[in-house]
Design a protein around this motif. Structure first.
Motif, PDB file in Angstrom:
ATOM      1  N   ASN A  47       0.793  -1.226   0.000  1.00  0.00           N
ATOM      2  CA  ASN A  47       0.000   0.000   0.000  1.00  0.00           C
ATOM      3  C   ASN A  47       0.826   1.277   0.000  1.00  0.00           C
ATOM      4  O   ASN A  47       0.268   2.364   0.114  1.00  0.00           O
ATOM      5  N   LEU A  48       2.127   1.175  -0.154  1.00  0.00           N
ATOM      6  CA  LEU A  48       2.959   2.361  -0.023  1.00  0.00           C
ATOM      7  C   LEU A  48       2.715   3.409  -1.106  1.00  0.00           C
ATOM      8  O   LEU A  48       2.844   4.591  -0.860  1.00  0.00           O
ATOM      9  N   ASN A  49       2.340   3.000  -2.316  1.00  0.00           N
ATOM     10  CA  ASN A  49       2.107   3.984  -3.369  1.00  0.00           C
ATOM     11  C   ASN A  49       0.732   4.637  -3.271  1.00  0.00           C
ATOM     12  O   ASN A  49       0.484   5.660  -3.906  1.00  0.00           O
ATOM     13  N   GLY A  50      -0.152   4.080  -2.471  1.00  0.00           N
ATOM     14  CA  GLY A  50      -1.476   4.662  -2.290  1.00  0.00           C
ATOM     15  C   GLY A  50      -1.532   5.661  -1.155  1.00  0.00           C
ATOM     16  O   GLY A  50      -2.507   6.396  -1.021  1.00  0.00           O
ATOM     17  N   SER A  51      -0.487   5.709  -0.359  1.00  0.00           N
ATOM     18  CA  SER A  51      -0.493   6.566   0.822  1.00  0.00           C
ATOM     19  C   SER A  51       0.874   7.225   1.003  1.00  0.00           C
ATOM     20  O   SER A  51       1.854   6.541   1.301  1.00  0.00           O
ATOM     21  N   PRO A  52       0.928   8.557   0.861  1.00  0.00           N
ATOM     22  CA  PRO A  52       2.204   9.253   1.080  1.00  0.00           C
ATOM     23  C   PRO A  52       2.736   9.052   2.505  1.00  0.00           C
ATOM     24  O   PRO A  52       3.938   8.982   2.712  1.00  0.00           O
ATOM     25  N   GLU A  53       1.819   8.925   3.471  1.00  0.00           N
ATOM     26  CA  GLU A  53       2.238   8.718   4.854  1.00  0.00           C
ATOM     27  C   GLU A  53       2.907   7.360   5.010  1.00  0.00           C
ATOM     28  O   GLU A  53       3.915   7.233   5.699  1.00  0.00           O
ATOM     29  N   MET A  54       2.333   6.341   4.370  1.00  0.00           N
ATOM     30  CA  MET A  54       2.907   4.995   4.449  1.00  0.00           C
ATOM     31  C   MET A  54       4.274   4.963   3.775  1.00  0.00           C
ATOM     32  O   MET A  54       5.210   4.370   4.286  1.00  0.00           O
TER      33      MET A  54
END
Length: 113
Positions: A94-101
């Motif tokens: 999920n890292l590309n869906g969430s800048p925070e992640m």
């Protein structure tokens, strides 16, 4: 004693430093330009190219991607990974869906020794 960093970590630190320097230069150029002209999209695009901000940003993203890939490969050898495989894999998924992640994974990758 100095910390030992991987090539991916070193490349990321260098790219981040260059990006921050280019961002600082661009901010100063924007302030100077604002005194004499309206900051239009065309003016902003010119400043982005003139200051090297665009190239620095692209290099930073490439360095981040390499760091993330390196950390994902490296962490698979850790006991913590084997015990928490599914949550960790979900984070990377999920890292590309969430800048925070993405930012969290980069921070964690910089702590790997």
């Amino acid at each position: 004693m100095k910390s030992i960093y991987s090539k991916a970590q070193m490349d990321y630190m260098k790219a981040k430093t260059v990006f921050e320097n280019r961002a600082s230069v661009m901010e100063k150029k924007i302030e100077a330009a604002r005194k004499t002209t309206e900051i239009s999209q065309q003016v902003m695009e010119g400043l982005v190219l003139e200051t090297g901000f665009h190239d620095a940003y692209n290099n930073l993203v490439l360095a981040e991607n390499a760091l993330i890939e390196w950390s994902h490969t490296t962490i698979k050898h850790e006991k913590t990974y084997r015990e928490n495989k599914h949550p960790i894999e979900d984070m990377y998924q999920n890292l590309n869906g969430s800048p925070e992640m993405r930012a969290q994974i980069i921070q964690l990758a910089m702590k790997i020794r």
